[in-house]
Design an enzyme around this catalytic site. Structure first.
Site, PDB file in Angstrom:
ATOM      1  CG  PHE A   1     -12.242  29.127 -21.223  1.00 14.98           C
ATOM      2  CD1 PHE A   1     -12.618  27.823 -21.522  1.00 14.98           C
ATOM      3  CD2 PHE A   1     -11.042  29.072 -20.324  1.00 14.98           C
ATOM      4  CE1 PHE A   1     -12.024  26.720 -21.077  1.00 14.98           C
ATOM      5  CE2 PHE A   1     -10.245  28.047 -20.011  1.00 14.98           C
ATOM      6  CZ  PHE A   1     -10.867  26.833 -20.166  1.00 14.98           C
TER       7      PHE A   1
ATOM      8  CG  ASP B   1     -11.244  34.221 -14.910  1.00 15.71           C
ATOM      9  OD1 ASP B   1     -10.068  34.472 -14.956  1.00 15.71           O
ATOM     10  OD2 ASP B   1     -12.003  33.157 -15.296  1.00 15.71           O
TER      11      ASP B   1
ATOM     12  CE  LYS C   1      -4.906  30.529 -18.425  1.00 15.05           C
ATOM     13  NZ  LYS C   1      -4.527  28.867 -18.466  1.00 15.05           N
TER      14      LYS C   1
END
Length: 405
Positions: free
Chosen positions: A147, A232, A261
């Site tokens: 993801f 990531d 984030k």
């Protein structure tokens, strides 16, 4: 916290969203109106312990006083110039973020997906200009069940049919191999490979942690084969796993690191590609950009986030409290939990289907005053703010035990 005054109930507000908001999410039926630390309140004043932390965007809790103060201070001075001009906050943000991660240069962006898209562009540019891959032939190897976001390019290399179905044609240039499989990765990498892009821990897949040695193996393979290693760490980074970065559990330094984030402190969207100089150095003026990327408000908040991490306090809290999380979940195995994976303050918990789906367990926990989120049917994710106390964590685990009975 004092409950805010509202004239519309939670039910009224949820109904009001239905005709005017795109239905691209399926949120729990709670309407949050106020938050502080690890707790949120709905419009009726009911309190909930936040065990999701905005998918790790709120690593430092809601409205961390140091981050709020940095934002307020900057709001009174300057919020946006675009990159047409310099601003007085960006240099320090880039300097300190590069130093924190052990890399050289920073490309500031806004969202996690933008960071991934930027990394794809940089890797391809590097492949053509440095590695000598023929123009238009660069490939990037990714892992199944990844993801990395939901833009058109990113869903092109997703294996989640919900993310892909109905959104083609897809962007070419990607090869998908099983996660945690070095042999398959070795076979997929060839002279056209610009980079290997992986999550050190797969979050959306259910907090899937690879075998010891996998990340070191990826680093060795990419170095030997002459391609880039892109990690990531948008969810796994910035203290979540008990280290600043999840790759640090294997003492690995990637060529490109993707952050987001928590980098914005739960206040503003901030993301970044952090990389070695010879990698990000391939970009020239006009080849990539973002109006809001690196804006003064984002840079001020991002710098305050880096300052919190420089002390090591939050990394230690995640590591120490993570022991209690693992111990508590171990006690629940066979009592409605069939298995779990955890690192630091991050866990994917597999629920016995006979007890309920992940969604049903999430809704039961909501009624007990604890907020989590499900993924992949029978799994729930736990990712509380790193400011959570041992007592609050124990309370969340007790609530989970109760709803599993």
């Amino acid at each position: 916290m004092t409950a805010p005054a509202h004239t519309r109930s939670s039910a009224d507000l949820i109904r009001a969203e239905e005709p005017v908001l795109a239905h691209n999410y399926h949120p729990l039926p709670v309407v949050v109106a106020r938050a502080e630390g690890t707790w949120v309140e709905d419009v009726e004043g009911n309190r909930y312990l936040d065990m999701l932390a905005g998918y790790s965007a709120l690593n430092f809790g809601h409205r961390h006083p140091g981050l709020i103060e940095a934002a307020h201070r900057q709001l009174d001075l300057l919020t946006l110039t675009s990159r047409a001009f310099h601003n007085d906050k960006l240099a320090e943000f880039a300097e300190r973020l590069a130093a924190l991660t052990g890399l050289d240069m920073v490309l500031p962006m806004n969202t996690g997906a933008e960071a991934v898209e930027s990394a794809v562009k940089v890797a391809r540019k590097w492949a053509y200009e440095v590695k000598g891959v023929p123009d238009g032939q660069a490939t990037i190897v990714v892992a199944a069940d990844n993801f990395h976001g939901r833009t058109t390019t990113i869903v092109s290399f997703s294996t989640d049919e919900t993310a892909r179905s109905g959104f083609g044609p897809f962007t070419p240039g990607f090869r998908v191999v099983p996660y945690n499989d070095l042999a398959a990765l070795e076979e997929a990498v060839d002279d056209t490979t610009a980079a290997v892009l992986i999550e050190p821990i797969q979050g959306e897949a259910g907090v899937v942690i690879p075998d010891d040695g996998y990340l070191a193996g990826v680093r060795e393979l990419t170095s030997r084969k002459g391609c880039l290693f892109i990690a990531d760490e948008i969810q796994s980074g910035l203290g979540r796993t008990g280290r600043t970065l999840a790759v640090e559990h294997e003492a690995v330094v990637p060529d490109m690191l993707l952050l987001g984030k928590a980098l914005g402190g739960g206040i503003v969207p901030v993301s970044a590609v952090v990389a070695k100089r010879e990698v990000l150095g391939v970009l020239r003026p006009g080849e990539h950009g973002s109006t809001f990327g690196g804006n003064p408000l984002a840079a001020a908040v991002g710098t305050a986030v880096v300052e919190l991490l420089e002390t090591g306090e939050f990394q230690r809290r995640a590591a120490d409290l993570g022991v209690g999380l693992r111990d508590g979940l171990t006690e629940l195995v066979g009592k409605g939990v069939v298995g779990f994976r955890a690192r630091g303050l991050w866990a994917g918990v597999d629920i016995d289907p006979s007890v309920g789906t992940g969604r049903e367990i999430s809704e039961r926990l909501m009624r007990e005053g604890v907020l989590v989120k499900d993924t992949h049917g029978s799994t729930i994710r736990l990712a509380p703010p790193l400011t959570i106390t041992a007592e609050e964590l124990a309370g969340a685990l007790a609530a989970l035990e109760k709803v599993l009975k």
